[in-house]
Design an enzyme around this catalytic site. Sequence first.
Site, PDB file in Angstrom:
ATOM      1  N   CYS A  85      20.983 -18.987   2.342  1.00 23.09           N
ATOM      2  CA  CYS A  85      19.929 -19.622   3.137  1.00 23.09           C
ATOM      3  C   CYS A  85      19.395 -20.853   2.405  1.00 23.09           C
ATOM      4  CB  CYS A  85      18.794 -18.640   3.404  1.00 23.09           C
ATOM      5  SG  CYS A  85      19.314 -17.056   4.080  1.00 23.09           S
ATOM      6  N   HIS A 116      17.803 -24.617   3.243  1.00 22.48           N
ATOM      7  CA  HIS A 116      16.344 -24.479   3.297  1.00 22.48           C
ATOM      8  C   HIS A 116      15.692 -24.476   1.928  1.00 22.48           C
ATOM      9  CE1 HIS A 116      16.782 -23.900   7.558  1.00 22.48           C
ATOM     10  NE2 HIS A 116      17.572 -22.865   7.377  1.00 22.48           N
ATOM     11  N   CYS A 176      22.357 -18.297  11.929  1.00 21.55           N
ATOM     12  CA  CYS A 176      22.531 -18.770  10.556  1.00 21.55           C
ATOM     13  C   CYS A 176      23.712 -18.067   9.890  1.00 21.55           C
ATOM     14  CB  CYS A 176      21.268 -18.544   9.732  1.00 21.55           C
ATOM     15  SG  CYS A 176      19.919 -19.678  10.159  1.00 21.55           S
TER      16      CYS A 176
END
Lengths: 278, 231
Positions: free
Chosen positions: A188, A192, A239
């Site tokens: 992730c 991010h 995602c």
Amino acid sequence: MIRHALLVLAVTIGVPAHADPSQNPVEVLKELINSVDSAYLTQSDQNLMMMEDNPALWTVEEGKALFHAQRGPKNVSLETCDFGMGPGKLEGAYAAMPRYFKDTGKVMDLETRLVHCMTTIQGFPADDPAVKQRHGSDTDHMKLQSYITAQSNGMPWNPLMDHPLEKAMRDAGEVIFYRRAGSLDMSCQTCHGTTGKRIRASVLPDVNVPQEWTKAISWPAFRVGHQETRSSQHRLRGCYWQMRQAGPVAGSPATIAVLSFWTDMARGQPAILPDMKR
Amino acid sequence: MMSRKTNRCATASAALASIVLILGGYTATHAEEAGKPDYAKMSPEALAEHLILESGSFDLDQPAQEGGTARDRMIQDNLQKLCSKVRNKPNAEQAGQIIAAARASIQYPEGEIPLGDWKKGGDLAWGGFGYRLAHNPDDHSTRDPSGNCYNCHALSPQRTGGDLGPSLRGYGIIRGNTEATRRFVYEMIYNPHAYFPCTHMPRMGAKGLLSQEAIADIMAYLLHPESPVNQ
């Protein structure tokens, strides 16, 4: 007593005087935009304009009717469902989820809690479309989730971390967030973990900037590109698909761990519910 | 009416009682689920591994395009493990090890490193197809996997690229089309950890994601004077 005093203090300081679930979520977003210089928050003037009449607001209204309707084999409403604040108490409940529920002995996110109440209180079989269909504005799930979450609009994210399992799930969620795997070696963090970076034309939210992260995790949101209201679990699935990792099972412990971590990272920032995204 | 002190005592014992109740409830619930590990007693790392591989949280049995299953995708190799642990900031010793391993992983074509067809390379650079699983798995029998380059890099001015990676606009003009440049570009595409340990960039060659032909086409798109990247 001290705990209670702290709670009162936290509520007094933490909740802005204007926190009002009936406020248009776009006003919450505009205040955030004024509070921080963020390419992510300001990337679409068009979405900001459209958000005044967010189609997800209709999904909220449909959810309200559905929540209070007598349904399922037991022909009862969801008014006795406890989302953590007591039976039927919705105000601010979502902002404190995922959380530990004594009756199941588990940390649950909104979607799994809703499934729990639909199957136990209303008696729906687990494979009933009302329970099983999770995606799209027309599903019971998106309607109910939109209504329940809207009662936390403008309120600060405040996952509890009181129960050892809440902390354990949050901490495991952090490890999963940073865990690189799959064909492309992604985690992730790849998308991010830095501020103001873009995948193609889309500016990505940074987990380390809470004012950005609150918008990132404010689901349900109407996705303009999909023309549908989408959930947290739907975002997560997308995602994992893009990361070329395995497909997550909705409501599974790993997904709840990630949601616990990501909610904690927006702690104190106002939720935008429902939101509108690209 | 209770004195303030008694009141405080009563609250304290009530609080204690509720803690005991919570813990009691917690233990009881867990005792019911025999065989299930106690999440609260595991380290975050151990719990994360358990949740990913042992808790039914992912569809691990789904077949993967390269063979094997989704489970193989979720099990970390040494590089993924180390870079995750240090959150992509390896110390000097770790960086040295990563670079050495990455260099050893690179297999070269025989002879000179070729440039392919820049037009095909452009399509591959633009495309995001390949290796996706879950609810909408990519069927590699319908088309070849692409390079995903534009997601993170600016290349031709005709298309908006991302900026997670550096801009490669005009790359061939700046770097020239020499054997040394071709070698560097090939190695960067094949396994970029040879130069940037714990980079975000995928290992398109070392993980077998792109064929030699596809790498040559993408290299042509980057380096060929007629490619829109170099206009």
